[in-house]
Design an enzyme around this catalytic site. Sequence first.
Site, short mmCIF file in Angstrom:
data_model
loop_
_atom_site.label_atom_id
_atom_site.label_comp_id
_atom_site.label_asym_id
_atom_site.label_seq_id
_atom_site.Cartn_x
_atom_site.Cartn_y
_atom_site.Cartn_z
N ARG A 102 81.37 59.15 48.78
CA ARG A 102 80.13 58.50 47.87
C ARG A 102 80.09 57.11 48.14
O ARG A 102 80.77 56.29 47.83
CB ARG A 102 80.70 59.00 46.23
N HIS A 129 71.92 63.61 46.36
CA HIS A 129 73.34 64.13 45.61
C HIS A 129 73.15 65.79 45.96
O HIS A 129 73.01 66.52 45.03
CB HIS A 129 73.35 63.73 44.13
N GLN A 132 75.50 68.26 44.18
CA GLN A 132 75.09 68.49 42.62
C GLN A 132 74.15 69.41 42.77
O GLN A 132 74.11 70.49 41.76
CB GLN A 132 74.43 67.10 42.24
N ASP A 217 68.57 63.00 34.22
CA ASP A 217 69.68 62.53 34.72
C ASP A 217 69.64 60.94 33.99
O ASP A 217 69.01 60.57 33.29
CB ASP A 217 69.35 62.14 36.24
N CYS A 257 72.96 66.40 35.04
CA CYS A 257 74.30 66.37 35.93
C CYS A 257 75.37 65.48 35.44
O CYS A 257 76.42 65.86 36.00
CB CYS A 257 73.52 65.45 37.20
N ARG A 285 80.39 72.97 39.69
CA ARG A 285 80.66 72.13 40.99
C ARG A 285 81.98 72.59 41.64
O ARG A 285 82.03 72.65 42.88
CB ARG A 285 81.02 70.60 40.28
#
Length: 298
Positions: A102, A129, A132, A217, A257, A285
């Site tokens: 990340r 992402h 996700q 988001d 998310c 996830r």
Amino acid sequence: MKKDLLSINDLSKTEILEIISLAEKVKKNTRRYKSKLKNNVLLDIFEKPSLRTRLSFEVAMYQLGGHTIYYDLAGSPLGKGKESLEDTAKVVSRYVDVIMARLYSQDDLIKLAKNSSIPVISGLTDYEHPCQILGDLLTIKEKLRKLSNIKIAYFGDAKNNVTHSLIFACSKLNIKLSIACPKEMQPLNSVLKNSRNIEVTQNVNKAIKNANIVYVDSWMSYQIPKSEHTKRVKLLKKYQVNSELMNKAGKALFMHCLPAMRGEEVTSDVIDSRRSIVLDQAGNRLFIQKAILLKLIK
Ligand code: CP
Ligand code: NVA
């Protein structure tokens, strides 16, 4: 040749559907996969905070029989400016089997992957992402029982990683995506350039019309300085998802998310309502990370 997961745009429609289908299989029969990655080691590298991505990858690796090392970049020779990203990648490739990173910059992620002889997975950059959105597609498929003939409506900051990955995925899968956002926060042109079925508008009523999924988001992504908060809230408040907007969406389900800031991008009466599927979304996830690891580690 080793394969990385740096962008949804690098995957074909078939590859996206294969990852989702493998995640469904793994979810149905966890025990069957419990030794599939025995003796494999994942290296987790984080420049930004994380709850879901870090834990779901670690648990996924453990439940597949492998092991994870969390590496604190801040305290590393790389983080201290004493070693290059290139050398770090080459050395790490001698020890572990896969890297999940990340990072702030997509260019750094690409550089990391280029210099690694093992697969590299994006755990998010400022640009995208991908893990996700793959997990989100799994959740949408479970809830709507299909991924075709659907419409997703996205509200808020659209010049962001989650929106970019959503645009790439929806274009590939022929999913209608309507993005309602301020002019100042539109998706990057490089992402929109070759996209299909994507509408960008300032009109929330247009975006919500006939939507099956309402997606938001955070307004304050990890890299955005606190000093921008007041200015951003002012620009974005028209795009808040509240019950008044949700009521215009018929039976649409609500996705986020996470992490969420109640009272900003979404109100509590929406995110904590029955129409919200954010916890199933976060839960999935785990299964999508397992599928990604199984696909990339040979
Ligand atoms: N959605 C998501 O990636 O959450 P984290 O930042 O907690 O990993
Ligand atoms: N856009 C958000 C996503 C968090 C998972 C961020 O980058 O912080």
